[in-house]
Design an enzyme around this catalytic site. Structure first.
Site, short mmCIF file in Angstrom:
data_model
loop_
_atom_site.label_atom_id
_atom_site.label_comp_id
_atom_site.label_asym_id
_atom_site.label_seq_id
_atom_site.Cartn_x
_atom_site.Cartn_y
_atom_site.Cartn_z
N HIS A 31 37.66 42.18 39.79
CA HIS A 31 38.74 42.88 40.50
C HIS A 31 38.81 44.32 40.03
O HIS A 31 38.93 44.57 38.84
CB HIS A 31 40.09 42.19 40.25
CG HIS A 31 40.07 40.72 40.50
ND1 HIS A 31 39.54 39.82 39.60
CD2 HIS A 31 40.52 39.99 41.55
CE1 HIS A 31 39.65 38.59 40.09
NE2 HIS A 31 40.24 38.67 41.27
N LYS A 76 33.23 36.29 43.85
CA LYS A 76 34.43 36.90 44.44
C LYS A 76 34.57 38.34 43.95
O LYS A 76 34.68 38.59 42.75
CB LYS A 76 35.67 36.10 44.06
CG LYS A 76 36.98 36.71 44.58
CD LYS A 76 38.19 36.01 43.98
CE LYS A 76 39.48 36.70 44.40
NZ LYS A 76 40.64 36.20 43.64
#
Length: 242
Positions: free
Chosen positions: A135, A162
């Site tokens: 992230h 992700k």
């Protein structure tokens, strides 16, 4: 074939409802709104012990029957875990030993290699899906850097890679979608998210480029990340765009 529990991600993108408070109550709400999978954020729920985490997972599974992703996000990646790293990863490993434990575990690429590898090995040993995540709340890395980050996730043992970034321009968002499509064409399972107002539309658009998961909130005023949309809105818009 990439699955989380009984949900086949090769057939359809899963709408993942993020549970960040009142775990049982909100899990039921998410199920009613049509969530395909639940993400249990142990760090935001303030759950620090294996006993409490196991209790919550059992209750939610019994009441909803929906597959569960479990994570306890580190502070460096936008989470609220403030304890020792070995305690955080140990909590995840303990949950993997449960007979009816989580269907997937999310561990950050930035986690220390030794601890990250322990979690991934424990998940693989129990045939539990592994999400390796990254992230960036400040920017969107250049195109090739994003490809490299995702490749590193797969090398680490990810079943699903992700990548969540903060776009500062329309071009940033286009680059993320380009990377998503490239990995889809290569037969890899990725989840990509452009956060914030600039990337809000990717919550419903990225699945059409190959993102196998899209994360959503239970209510519009309670989201775990910038730009997250409510579950029912995501489901409705994606259905309209089919």
């Amino acid at each position: 074939m990439t699955q989380i529990g009984s949900f086949d991600l090769e057939k359809k993108t899963a709408v993942v409802a993020v549970i960040l408070e009142k775990p049982l109550e909100n899990s039921k709400k998410a199920a009613e709104k049509g969530a395909d999978i639940l993400e249990i954020r142990l760090d935001l729920l303030g759950i620090r012990t294996p006993e409490r985490a196991a209790e919550v997972i059992r209750e939610i599974k019994a009441e909803t029957g929906i597959p569960i992703i479990v994570t306890s996000r580190s502070g460096a990646e936008g989470g609220k875990w403030d304890g020792k790293e070995e305690d955080r990863t140990g909590l995840l490993i303990n949950l993997l030993s449960l007979k009816d434990g989580p269907d997937a575990i999310d561990i950050e690429l930035s986690a220390g290699m030794k601890e990250r590898n322990r979690v991934i090995k424990a998940a693989k040993d129990r045939e539990t899906a592994v999400i390796v995540s990254s992230h960036d709340f400040l920017k969107t890395p250049p195109l090739q850097n994003m490809r490299t980050i995702i490749e590193e996730m797969f090398l680490a043992g990810a079943d699903i890679a992700k990548l969540a970034v903060m776009p500062l321009s329309v071009g940033d968002t286009l680059n993320l979608l380009r990377v998503t499509l490239d990995f889809k064409d290569a037969g890899k399972s990725v989840c990509t998210i452009a956060m914030g107002s600039q990337g809000k539309h990717t919550r419903v658009v990225a699945p059409f480029y190959g993102s196998v998961l899209t994360y959503a909130s239970i209510e519009s005023n309670a989201s775990a990340a910038p730009g997250q949309l409510p579950v029912d809105e995501v489901k409705k818009i994606m259905e309209m765009l089919k």
